[in-house]
Scaffold this motif. Sequence first.
Motif, short mmCIF file in Angstrom:
data_model
loop_
_atom_site.label_atom_id
_atom_site.label_comp_id
_atom_site.label_asym_id
_atom_site.label_seq_id
_atom_site.Cartn_x
_atom_site.Cartn_y
_atom_site.Cartn_z
N ARG A 273 0.69 -1.29 0.20
CA ARG A 273 0.09 0.20 -0.02
C ARG A 273 0.84 1.34 0.02
NH1 ARG A 273 -3.81 1.40 5.03
NH2 ARG A 273 -1.72 1.42 5.95
N ASN A 274 2.05 1.25 0.78
CA ASN A 274 2.89 2.27 0.83
C ASN A 274 3.57 2.71 -0.35
OD1 ASN A 274 2.15 2.90 3.47
ND2 ASN A 274 4.00 1.89 4.35
N ARG A 275 3.96 1.54 -1.09
CA ARG A 275 4.58 1.75 -2.49
C ARG A 275 3.70 2.13 -3.46
NH1 ARG A 275 7.36 -4.32 -3.41
NH2 ARG A 275 8.06 -3.10 -5.26
N VAL A 276 2.43 1.61 -3.52
CA VAL A 276 1.42 2.19 -4.32
C VAL A 276 0.96 3.72 -4.32
CG1 VAL A 276 -1.08 2.11 -4.95
CG2 VAL A 276 0.31 -0.03 -4.70
N GLU A 277 0.96 4.10 -3.21
CA GLU A 277 0.84 5.47 -2.56
C GLU A 277 1.92 6.59 -3.02
OE1 GLU A 277 -1.91 6.63 -1.59
OE2 GLU A 277 -3.10 5.26 -0.88
N ALA A 278 3.07 5.88 -2.97
CA ALA A 278 4.19 6.73 -3.58
C ALA A 278 4.15 6.67 -4.93
CB ALA A 278 5.47 5.98 -2.92
N LEU A 279 3.97 5.62 -5.53
CA LEU A 279 3.88 5.74 -7.11
C LEU A 279 2.72 6.59 -7.52
CD1 LEU A 279 4.66 2.05 -7.70
CD2 LEU A 279 6.08 3.76 -8.71
N MET A 280 1.66 6.66 -7.03
CA MET A 280 0.34 7.29 -7.24
C MET A 280 0.94 8.78 -7.15
SD MET A 280 -2.66 5.36 -5.55
CE MET A 280 -4.01 6.81 -6.29
#
Length: 312
Positions: A273-280
């Motif tokens: 989830r943290n990785r996805v948020e950073a990519l977004m």
Amino acid sequence: MNHFKTYMLLAGLTALFMGAGYLIGGPTGMLIALAFAVALNAFSYWNADKIVLRSYGAQEVDESHPEPLIRHYVTDVVEMAQRAGLPRPRVTVIQSDQPNAFATGRDPAHAAVAATTGLLSLLTRDEIRGVMAHELAHVKNRDTLTMTVTATIAGAISALANFAFFFGGSRDEERPGGMIGAIAIAILAPIAAMLVQMAISRSREYQADRIGAQIGGDPAALARALEKIEAYARGGYVNYEAERNPATAHMFIINPLNGKGADSLFSTHPSTRNRVEALMRLGVGQGTAARRPEPVQTLVPPSQGRNTGPWG
């Protein structure tokens, strides 16, 4: 700074290995541990990539492959490697229903990338490109060698801890740890090694996501791929070879262990989830659409009737 922290953590692992050797065999044991660590690092440098690829049954493929999915996979990897200024890596495929991927090799000139058949069957082409761009980022950052050496030393520390438990209780004066030291090594050394391994892997994954998004040009595609891969891995798509060799789990883009065993208690990967948020956030900064991935609704493993395409 990230590379400096990584090297310091590797030095910490080596020091931990030497300390365990000291508690088992005194100064002589420490010197033996140091020599063993040097030998392990040298062996890992020259051979670890071959051993990992062979253990997973990875098959090298090229643009002449009859399967269109594999041809697209190869051409996309080659094109992105050129874009990143990298030599052409060896491109391999692993027979596994679980979608996942990793990169290995001692340097960019001797690199290889591997994708599972599940990845090629269950993800879209732009998502596969995002995943492989992430792996090429590991190659560009020379993370592949660092992670291989980390795994080797961490595994050796665990083996040394087992040795200490059974043989470290001797009254020999050269063994300052005695039984208490042996128990401390057996319990604390593997945990400390795992924590260092986690710290190295997690810092590397965030950077590979960022650089991979630049190489692939689509942060949203990588974000969607990450959530899909994790959903499939937790939904019954088992990577049996990774379950048998959990020390290699940190090499994959998403932890391949299904979480049902003790080996998954401490994850070597940061929160998806943290990785996805950073990519977004990265996608918004680049002016690209960074919509949240749609949930994966059907998670029935191939063994239960799901067709995964040409390999199902």
